[in-house]
Scaffold this active site. Structure first.
Site, short mmCIF file in Angstrom:
data_model
loop_
_atom_site.label_atom_id
_atom_site.label_comp_id
_atom_site.label_asym_id
_atom_site.label_seq_id
_atom_site.Cartn_x
_atom_site.Cartn_y
_atom_site.Cartn_z
N GLN A 181 63.52 25.82 21.83
CA GLN A 181 63.50 25.09 23.10
C GLN A 181 64.28 23.78 23.05
O GLN A 181 64.15 22.95 23.95
CB GLN A 181 62.04 24.81 23.51
CG GLN A 181 61.23 26.06 23.80
CD GLN A 181 61.71 26.83 25.04
OE1 GLN A 181 62.39 26.27 25.90
NE2 GLN A 181 61.37 28.10 25.12
N ALA A 202 70.25 32.16 21.80
CA ALA A 202 71.34 31.75 22.70
C ALA A 202 70.91 31.71 24.17
O ALA A 202 71.36 30.85 24.93
CB ALA A 202 72.53 32.68 22.52
N HIS A 203 70.02 32.63 24.56
CA HIS A 203 69.71 32.68 26.01
C HIS A 203 68.85 31.52 26.47
O HIS A 203 68.60 31.35 27.66
CB HIS A 203 69.09 34.04 26.39
CG HIS A 203 67.66 34.24 25.98
ND1 HIS A 203 66.62 34.06 26.85
CD2 HIS A 203 67.09 34.61 24.80
CE1 HIS A 203 65.47 34.33 26.23
NE2 HIS A 203 65.73 34.66 24.99
N THR A 239 75.98 46.49 13.06
CA THR A 239 77.30 46.04 13.54
C THR A 239 77.17 44.69 14.24
O THR A 239 76.32 44.51 15.11
CB THR A 239 77.87 47.09 14.51
OG1 THR A 239 77.97 48.33 13.80
CG2 THR A 239 79.24 46.69 15.02
N CYS A 326 56.05 36.05 26.93
CA CYS A 326 55.44 37.09 26.09
C CYS A 326 53.94 37.17 26.34
O CYS A 326 53.35 38.24 26.46
CB CYS A 326 55.69 36.81 24.62
SG CYS A 326 57.39 36.42 24.28
N1 PLP Z 1 60.28 30.77 19.92
C1 PLP Z 1 60.06 30.09 21.07
C2 PLP Z 1 59.53 28.70 20.99
C3 PLP Z 1 60.34 30.68 22.29
O1 PLP Z 1 60.12 30.00 23.43
C4 PLP Z 1 60.83 32.00 22.32
C5 PLP Z 1 61.09 32.70 23.60
O2 PLP Z 1 60.29 32.69 24.49
C6 PLP Z 1 61.06 32.66 21.10
C7 PLP Z 1 60.77 32.01 19.92
C8 PLP Z 1 61.63 34.06 21.06
O3 PLP Z 1 62.97 34.04 21.37
P1 PLP Z 1 63.81 35.39 21.73
O4 PLP Z 1 63.66 35.55 23.21
O5 PLP Z 1 65.20 35.06 21.33
O6 PLP Z 1 63.25 36.49 20.94
#
Ligand code: PLP
Length: 382
Positions: A181, A202-203, A239, A326
Site C-alpha cells: 500500500q 503493480a496494480h 515464462t 479478500c
Molecule cells: N498485501 C496487502 C497489504 C494488500 O493490500 C494486498 C491486496 O489487497 C496484497 C498483499 C495482495 O496483493 P495482490 O493483489 O498483488 O495479490
C-alpha cells in the site's frame, strides 16, 4: 470522456488502482516483441533486454540493486513465498507476525503454526500500530523471521518498520515487510527502512494486475513456489512477462516521483471526508488517520448494518469497501478490526474509503452526503 454527476465514484484504491496511461502505453509497446525471454535466439534476447530494463528501472526507483528483485504475479504470491520459504526453514526458531497482516501473510503463518513452527502473533495497539516493545517482548525467544507490513490496507496505520528492523537484526532475525500500500503514498526507500525482504504489487500503484515485485536482500535465496524452470534466478519458474514488468516499472517511477504531491492531495481528501462525517451518530474512526497513511479512512458506525450500508452507497454511486477485498469475498469480519478489539458486530459495521490521485473534493462531498443517507436507512432496529 468527462465524468458526470451520476457516474460511480471510485473510493476503493486500496483494493486496486486504475491503470495509468503511461503504463498501458509501455505495455502495448513491449507486447509487440514476440520472443520468450528464456530463448537463446535474438528475439529472445530482445524480450530479455526489456525484462532487464524493467528490473533496473524498478530497482532504481526503490534504491535497490536489480538482482535483488524478482518479478512475480503479485503480492499474494510474494508473501506466500517468503513466509512458506523462510518460515519452513526456521528449525526451532519462531516466526513473529503481526495480527494485522494481509491474509496472504496470515494464512501461510497459520499453516506453519499447524505444522508445529512456533508463531508469535504481535499485538498492535488500539491505533493499529505494532510498537517496538511488542516485538522486543517476542524477540526474547529465538526468532528467525519477523513479518510486519508498512501501511495497513484496512485502516491505514503505519508501522515503525525501521525501528522494528533494527530490533529484529539485533536478535539475529530477518525482517519481511509487505509494502503493497506504499508506492505513491509513502516513501519506499528500502535502504532507509532496513527490511531484508519486501513485497509489492503493480496494480496498487497504477500498474497492471498480475505483476508483482519481490525484494530479497543480496545473499538471501528463496525456495521457488512454482517449479519447473530456472527463470528469475531459479526462484520462480514460468515464462516471464516483459510487457507487464515494463508497465510496472513505468508506473512505479511515476508513483515515486509524484509521491510527495499525491500524499498531500490524499491527505486533503481524507481530512475533508472525516470532517464532513465526524458528527454521524455512533461513528468510530479506526486507526489514527493523521498519523497513518493518507490513502485510507476507515470508520465503524455502531448500530448500522455494514453490508447494507455498502449496498446503499453503491446504489448512490459510491464505490467503497467493507475492509479488504479478500475478506469481503469470504464475508468474514476482518481479522484486523478484531485485533483492534472490535466486536464482530462493530467489525461488520465498518466501511473503508481509500483515495487515489484522480479523486476530487467534490467527490468527497458527494460521498459524505451519501454516507449520511445510507447510515440512516441501514440502522439496525433496536
Ligand atoms: N498485501 C496487502 C497489504 C494488500 O493490500 C494486498 C491486496 O489487497 C496484497 C498483499 C495482495 O496483493 P495482490 O493483489 O498483488 O495479490
Amino acid at each position: 470522456m468527462t465524468a458526470s454527476a451520476s457516474d460511480p465514484v471510485f473510493f476503493d484504491h486500496a483494493s486496486t488502482t486504475p491503470l495509468r496511461q503511461e503504463a498501458l502505453q509501455a505495455y502495448l509497446r513491449a507486447s509487440r516483441e514476440v520472443g520468450n525471454p528464456a530463448s537463446l535466439h535474438q528475439l529472445g534476447e530482445r524480450a530479455r533486454d526489456l525484462l532487464e530494463e524493467a528490473r533496473e528501472r524498478c530497482a532504481q526507483a526503490l534504491g535497490l540493486k536489480p538482482r535483488e528483485l524478482l518479478f512475480n504475479s503479485g503480492a499474494s504470491e510474494g508473501n506466500t513465498q517468503v513466509l512458506l520459504g523462510l518460515g519452513g526453514a526456521l528449525g526451532t526458531k519462531q516466526l513473529a507476525v503481526s495480527r494485522i497482516e494481509h491474509s496472504s501473510v496470515v494464512v501461510p503463518a497459520r499453516r506453519l503454526e499447524a505444522q508445529g513452527i512456533p508463531v508469535a502473533w504481535l499485538q498492535p495497539d488500539r491505533a493499529g500500530v505494532v510498537r517496538p516493545g511488542a516485538l522486543a517482548e517476542a524477540l526474547r525467544r529465538p526468532t528467525g523471521l519477523v513479518s510486519v507490513m508498512y501501511a495497513n490496507n484496512e485502516i491505514g496505520s503505519v508501522q515503525p518498520v525501521a525501528e522494528l528492523a533494527e530490533l529484529a537484526h539485533a536478535a539475529g532475525a530477518l525482517l519481511h515487510c509487505d509494502m503493497v500500500q506504499c508506492p505513491g503514498v509513502l516513501p519506499v526507500d528500502l535502504s532507509a527502512l532496513g527490511a531484508d525482504l519486501a513485497t509489492f504489487s503493480a496494480h496498487k500503484f497504477g500498474g497492471p494486475r498480475g505483476v508483482g515485485l519481490l525484494y530479497r536482500r543480496r545473499g538471501i535465496r528463496l525456495p521457488p513456489l512454482i517449479l519447473g524452470g530456472e527463470q528469475e534466478d531459479g526462484e520462480r519458474a514460468g515464462t516471464q512477462n516483459p510487457a507487464g514488468a515494463l508497465a510496472c516499472a513505468v508506473a512505479l517511477e511515476l508513483a515515486v516521483a509524484e509521491q510527495v504531491e499525491v500524499a498531500a492531495q490524499l491527505r486533503q481528501l481524507q481530512r475533508a471526508l472525516l470532517s464532513a462525517i465526524r458528527d454521524l451518530p455512533g461513528l468510530l474512526v479506526n486507526g489514527s488517520p493523521e498519523q497513518g497513511s493518507p490513502k485510507v479512512l476507515s470508520v465503524s458506525l455502531a448500530g448500522v448494518h455494514g453490508e447494507s450500508l455498502l449496498m446503499q452507497l453503491d446504489l448512490m454511486g459510491i464505490c467503497a469497501s467493507v475492509g479488504s477485498a479478500c475478506a469481503a469475498l469470504a464475508m468474514q469480519p476482518s481479522h484486523v478490526l478484531l485485533a483492534l478489539g472490535h466486536s464482530q458486530e462493530l467489525a461488520r459495521a465498518t466501511i473503508r474509503f481509500s483515495f487515489g490521485r484522480t479523486n476530487t473534493l467534490a467527490e468527497v462531498e458527494r460521498a459524505a452526503r451519501a454516507l449520511r443517507e445510507a447510515a440512516k436507512s441501514s440502522a439496525l432496529q433496536p
